[in-house]
Design an enzyme around this catalytic site. Structure first.
Site, PDB file in Angstrom:
ATOM      1  N   ARG A   1       0.835  -1.199   0.000  1.00  0.00           N
ATOM      2  CA  ARG A   1       0.000   0.000   0.000  1.00  0.00           C
ATOM      3  C   ARG A   1       0.874   1.254   0.000  1.00  0.00           C
ATOM      4  O   ARG A   1       0.594   2.223  -0.672  1.00  0.00           O
ATOM      5  CB  ARG A   1      -0.884  -0.026   1.242  1.00  0.00           C
TER       6      ARG A   1
ATOM      7  N   LYS B   1      -8.018 -14.385   8.931  1.00  0.00           N
ATOM      8  CA  LYS B   1      -9.101 -15.094   9.643  1.00  0.00           C
ATOM      9  C   LYS B   1     -10.423 -14.340   9.593  1.00  0.00           C
ATOM     10  O   LYS B   1     -11.484 -14.939   9.456  1.00  0.00           O
ATOM     11  CB  LYS B   1      -8.698 -15.372  11.088  1.00  0.00           C
TER      12      LYS B   1
ATOM     13  N   GLU C   1      -3.911 -22.177   6.213  1.00  0.00           N
ATOM     14  CA  GLU C   1      -3.312 -22.689   7.459  1.00  0.00           C
ATOM     15  C   GLU C   1      -2.911 -21.559   8.412  1.00  0.00           C
ATOM     16  O   GLU C   1      -3.047 -21.673   9.640  1.00  0.00           O
ATOM     17  CB  GLU C   1      -2.077 -23.536   7.113  1.00  0.00           C
TER      18      GLU C   1
ATOM     19  N   VAL D   1      -5.297 -19.630  11.388  1.00  0.00           N
ATOM     20  CA  VAL D   1      -5.633 -20.097  12.742  1.00  0.00           C
ATOM     21  C   VAL D   1      -4.380 -20.576  13.454  1.00  0.00           C
ATOM     22  O   VAL D   1      -3.674 -21.477  12.972  1.00  0.00           O
ATOM     23  CB  VAL D   1      -6.676 -21.249  12.698  1.00  0.00           C
TER      24      VAL D   1
ATOM     25  N   GLU E   1      -1.124  -5.200  19.205  1.00  0.00           N
ATOM     26  CA  GLU E   1      -1.121  -4.095  18.241  1.00  0.00           C
ATOM     27  C   GLU E   1      -1.303  -2.764  18.984  1.00  0.00           C
ATOM     28  O   GLU E   1      -1.784  -2.743  20.129  1.00  0.00           O
ATOM     29  CB  GLU E   1      -2.324  -4.237  17.295  1.00  0.00           C
TER      30      GLU E   1
ATOM     31  N   ASP F   1     -10.602 -11.800  17.594  1.00  0.00           N
ATOM     32  CA  ASP F   1      -9.568 -12.519  16.842  1.00  0.00           C
ATOM     33  C   ASP F   1      -9.720 -14.022  17.107  1.00  0.00           C
ATOM     34  O   ASP F   1      -9.739 -14.843  16.171  1.00  0.00           O
ATOM     35  CB  ASP F   1      -8.172 -12.024  17.260  1.00  0.00           C
TER      36      ASP F   1
ATOM     37  N   LYS G   1     -11.126 -17.234  14.517  1.00  0.00           N
ATOM     38  CA  LYS G   1     -10.432 -18.523  14.382  1.00  0.00           C
ATOM     39  C   LYS G   1     -11.355 -19.676  14.792  1.00  0.00           C
ATOM     40  O   LYS G   1     -11.366 -20.736  14.152  1.00  0.00           O
ATOM     41  CB  LYS G   1      -9.172 -18.518  15.249  1.00  0.00           C
TER      42      LYS G   1
ATOM     43  N   GLY H   1       3.346 -14.263  15.167  1.00  0.00           N
ATOM     44  CA  GLY H   1       4.759 -13.927  14.934  1.00  0.00           C
ATOM     45  C   GLY H   1       5.163 -14.177  13.507  1.00  0.00           C
ATOM     46  O   GLY H   1       4.573 -14.999  12.795  1.00  0.00           O
TER      47      GLY H   1
HETATM   48  N1  HSE Z   1      -3.009 -11.315  17.320  1.00  0.00           N
HETATM   49  C1  HSE Z   1      -3.126 -12.733  17.276  1.00  0.00           C
HETATM   50  C2  HSE Z   1      -2.704 -13.336  18.582  1.00  0.00           C
HETATM   51  C3  HSE Z   1      -2.320 -13.360  16.168  1.00  0.00           C
HETATM   52  O1  HSE Z   1      -2.307 -12.616  19.483  1.00  0.00           O
HETATM   53  O2  HSE Z   1      -2.802 -14.553  18.727  1.00  0.00           O
HETATM   54  C4  HSE Z   1      -2.953 -13.162  14.842  1.00  0.00           C
HETATM   55  O3  HSE Z   1      -4.243 -13.668  14.828  1.00  0.00           O
END
Ligand code: HSE
Length: 433
Positions: A48, A108, A132, A135, A193, A204, A208, A307
């Site tokens: 971007r 996800k 893959e 999740v 974040e 999040d 998943k 990560g």
């Molecule tokens: N932010 C997520 C976590 C990883 O802390 O597990 C990406 O989904």
């Protein structure tokens, strides 16, 4: 004859994971060529913002800011979507599938919200979607459920699938931090974040869980059919009470098949887990997922759920899968069927509970609470009230027998409305996963 020509990839997104994929594809290039039989080449990269500072330098000759260049480039066979977000990513993935290119994604939210539609497009175009990395980062849980456990009715999938929340809860437990301090530490270390909302509000993990439930039960579980709570209301007193009662607090995703009617229970909530349960010992940013199947019994998957390197490991595994399946027309990755039932309304889900109530320290208070619980057919398992409290107030921690969540919510509303209750009570599940 399978192709031996280089597989040319269009990589959309060069953030943390995108850059990791690029770096690791170069690092393990020879190994991948030997194992897959094809050279894997990142042919074009869409970003971007060209001016963004990056730890891994962008190969300038391959970069564009126009996503459609990846779609329109006939040399590109496979798209790797790592741009995040929902609507723009959905349009891009759809266009790629319609152009006959398979897609690898780690997105996800995209799959949980728009998966049904995207898999239909893939099916119609004889293309594939690999996911893959969507999740549990580096843990190969999608292929496990999709392939290795294909011969099982999945009875349950439960565990820790958000590393940020697990880090925060671990630090509150081990170092006695309050929630805001633990969150700030997680942000400083790059685990959370700058805007941590999607992690700490449970969504999040919920996205998943929706993907895992949909894959396990062959139907797309709608986002609005599941119950989601985050960790924002977990306090140090809750961590301490849980500890004294023999539990650790974890943000758990629970996916469960009700065999009597085929209903599928999906929920994400902070929960008390017995300290001697293996899930209790999962600390920091790690994830752990227990999958129980009718043939295999119990299995446990543990590892880095986020990560750059762990997540790019999953993306690269999918790229290798795409090499193996190149030219196969029938779409795979998500097969719908109707062997199971509908999502279970959360009111019907049953568990034990933990309830913390701050009350006026006066005679009859506990009797009023106990009476409401009794009226709703909810039995008390244990009750704890520390002696040292501020004048006129007492905090009571109560654990409760199995009860439907709907009944528990009704009782909670009545308890909250009592004159003697000074603060909004805290309710959590006690899970015997
Ligand atoms: N932010 C997520 C976590 C990883 O802390 O597990 C990406 O989904």
């Amino acid at each position: 004859m399978p192709s031996t020509a280089p597989l040319k990839i269009g990589l959309a997104g060069f953030g943390n994971v995108g850059a990791g994929v690029y770096k690791n594809l170069i690092k393990n290039r020879d190994l991948l060529r030997e194992r897959t039989g094809r050279e894997i080449e990142v042919h074009r990269i869409a970003v971007r913002d060209l001016s963004k500072k990056r730890e891994i330098a962008l190969p300038e000759e391959r970069v564009t800011t126009d996503l459609s260049e990846l779609i329109n480039d006939n040399e590109i066979e496979l798209i790797v979507e790592l741009i995040g977000g929902i609507d723009r990513a959905a349009e891009f993935v759809k266009a790629a599938l319609e152009a006959g290119k398979s897609v690898v994604t780690g997105n996800k939210a995209l799959l949980a919200e728009r998966g049904r539609e995207l898999f239909e497009v893939a099916q119609a175009n004889g293309t594939h979607i690999y996911y893959e990395a969507a999740v549990a980062g580096g843990i190969p849980i999608i292929k496990t459920v999709q392939e290795s456990l294909i011969g099982n009715h999945i009875q349950s999938v439960a565990g820790i699938i958000n590393g940020t929340c697990n880090y925060i809860l671990t630090r509150m437990t081990d170092a006695g931090l309050q929630y805001p301090d633990a969150l700030e530490e997680a942000q400083q270390l790059g685990y959370a974040e700058a805007d941590p909302t999607l992690d700490v509000n449970g969504w999040d993990a919920a996205h998943k869980a929706i993907i895992l439930a949909s894959l396990s039960y062959g139907c797309w579980v709608p986002c609005d059919s599941i119950h989601v709570e985050g960790i924002e209301r977990v306090t140090k007193p809750d961590i301490d009470f849980a500890d004294q009662l023999g539990y650790t607090i974890k943000l758990l995703a629970i996916i469960k098949l009700h065999e009597e009617d085929g209903a599928i229970e999906v929920r994400v909530q902070p929960s008390l887990v017995p300290k001697d349960h293996i899930i209790s010992s999962v600390r920091g940013v790690f994830n752990a997922i227990l999958v129980t199947g009718d043939v295999v019994g119990e299995t446990l998957f543990y590892g880095s759920g986020a990560g750059q390197d762990p997540t790019s490991s999953s993306v690269i595994g999918d790229i290798a899968d795409a090499v193996a399946r190149a030219g196969q027309e029938s779409s795979q990755g998500f097969v719908t069927h109707e062997l199971y039932g509908q999502p279970l309304p959360v009111e019907q889900s049953v568990s034990k509970y933990y309830l913390r109530v701050q009350v006026a320290d006066q005679p009859g208070t506990l009797a009023q609470i106990a009476s409401i619980l009794g009226d709703h057919d909810i039995g008390i398992l244990s009750m704890m009230q520390p002696e040292e409290e501020e004048a006129g107030a007492a905090t009571v921690a109560i654990t409760l027998h199995f009860a439907p969540f709907g009944k528990m919510q009704e009782a909670l509303a009545k308890i909250s409305a009592l004159d003697c209750v000074q603060e909004e009570p805290v309710l959590m599940r006690v899970e015997s996963i």
